[in-house]
Design a protein around this motif. Structure first.
Motif, mmCIF file in Angstrom:
data_model
loop_
_atom_site.group_PDB
_atom_site.id
_atom_site.type_symbol
_atom_site.label_atom_id
_atom_site.label_comp_id
_atom_site.label_asym_id
_atom_site.label_seq_id
_atom_site.Cartn_x
_atom_site.Cartn_y
_atom_site.Cartn_z
ATOM 1 N N VAL A 115 8.372 -11.040 -6.818
ATOM 2 C CA VAL A 115 7.705 -10.029 -5.984
ATOM 3 C C VAL A 115 8.509 -9.859 -4.691
ATOM 4 O O VAL A 115 8.650 -10.793 -3.917
ATOM 5 N N ILE A 116 9.025 -8.643 -4.495
ATOM 6 C CA ILE A 116 9.850 -8.402 -3.311
ATOM 7 C C ILE A 116 9.104 -7.634 -2.217
ATOM 8 O O ILE A 116 9.573 -7.555 -1.099
ATOM 9 N N ASP A 117 7.930 -7.080 -2.569
ATOM 10 C CA ASP A 117 7.157 -6.382 -1.550
ATOM 11 C C ASP A 117 5.728 -6.156 -2.025
ATOM 12 O O ASP A 117 5.438 -6.219 -3.216
ATOM 13 N N PHE A 118 4.859 -5.882 -1.055
ATOM 14 C CA PHE A 118 3.447 -5.604 -1.307
ATOM 15 C C PHE A 118 3.130 -4.331 -0.535
ATOM 16 O O PHE A 118 3.148 -4.340 0.689
ATOM 17 N N LEU A 119 2.913 -3.223 -1.261
ATOM 18 C CA LEU A 119 2.713 -1.929 -0.618
ATOM 19 C C LEU A 119 1.369 -1.322 -0.994
ATOM 20 O O LEU A 119 0.798 -1.644 -2.029
ATOM 21 N N SER A 120 0.908 -0.433 -0.134
ATOM 22 C CA SER A 120 -0.375 0.211 -0.344
ATOM 23 C C SER A 120 -0.209 1.515 -1.125
ATOM 24 O O SER A 120 0.731 2.270 -0.892
ATOM 25 N N LYS A 121 -1.132 1.756 -2.062
ATOM 26 C CA LYS A 121 -1.127 3.015 -2.813
ATOM 27 C C LYS A 121 -1.454 4.166 -1.882
ATOM 28 O O LYS A 121 -2.163 3.958 -0.906
ATOM 29 N N PRO A 122 -1.064 5.364 -2.174
ATOM 30 C CA PRO A 122 -0.232 5.782 -3.302
ATOM 31 C C PRO A 122 1.250 5.654 -2.966
ATOM 32 O O PRO A 122 1.638 5.546 -1.795
ATOM 33 N N ILE A 123 2.083 5.712 -3.980
ATOM 34 C CA ILE A 123 3.528 5.670 -3.795
ATOM 35 C C ILE A 123 3.971 6.973 -3.118
ATOM 36 O O ILE A 123 3.411 8.028 -3.385
ATOM 37 N N THR A 124 4.929 6.866 -2.206
ATOM 38 C CA THR A 124 5.391 8.051 -1.478
ATOM 39 C C THR A 124 6.918 8.107 -1.473
ATOM 40 O O THR A 124 7.587 7.094 -1.743
ATOM 41 N N LEU A 125 7.456 9.259 -1.129
ATOM 42 C CA LEU A 125 8.908 9.407 -1.014
ATOM 43 C C LEU A 125 9.461 8.470 0.067
ATOM 44 O O LEU A 125 10.505 7.847 -0.114
ATOM 45 N N THR A 126 8.733 8.351 1.165
ATOM 46 C CA THR A 126 9.147 7.461 2.259
ATOM 47 C C THR A 126 9.232 6.018 1.775
ATOM 48 O O THR A 126 10.165 5.285 2.103
#
Length: 135
Positions: A115-126
């Motif tokens: 696991v290299i990161d923990f991000l919040s939905k939704p996925i974005t271009l940024t």
């Protein structure tokens, strides 16, 4: 650009959005999806049983993983995927993509080497631009 990405999420709208954003960002040549962890593990088991030549060429380099899914959730998937049975895919990186930002989940995700990161939905271009620089 990555060759192949696997998106694991039980929500068809999230999967559709994921595909659209990844295509728009030219982030990956191929996007495959699974609706839960068990389906994803079955996919990796199929890859393990194919010949070595094609296996080296085609397997996901990155996984976007939801945590809360029926049948098998993200944590269970990570437990299995982190085992010796899937060691040949140890270079596959995982991004946890969740609608909850529970600090405990974030800390737990750090215990998995893939696991290299923990991000919040939704996925974005940024988000994908950020990941391009990180990968």
């Amino acid at each position: 650009m990555l060759d192949q990405i696997l998106c694991i999420d039980d929500d068809p709208i999230t999967l559709m959005l994921c595909k659209k954003v990844i295509v728009k960002a030219s982030f990956s040549n191929e996007i495959i999806t699974s609706q839960n962890g068990e389906e994803a593990l079955n996919y990796f088991n199929t890859l393990k049983s194919t010949n070595i030549e094609s296996k080296l060429k085609k397997h996901p380099q990155l996984i976007f993983l939801d945590l809360n899914m029926p049948v098998m959730g993200g944590w269970e998937f990570l437990d299995h995927f982190n085992s010796e049975a899937f060691s040949e895919f140890k270079n596959t990186k995982v991004i946890v993509l969740s609608s909850t930002i529970d600090p405990e989940d974030l800390e737990k995700s750090k215990t998995y080497p893939m696991v290299i990161d923990f991000l919040s939905k939704p996925i974005t271009l940024t988000m994908l631009e950020y990941l391009k620089n990180k990968i």
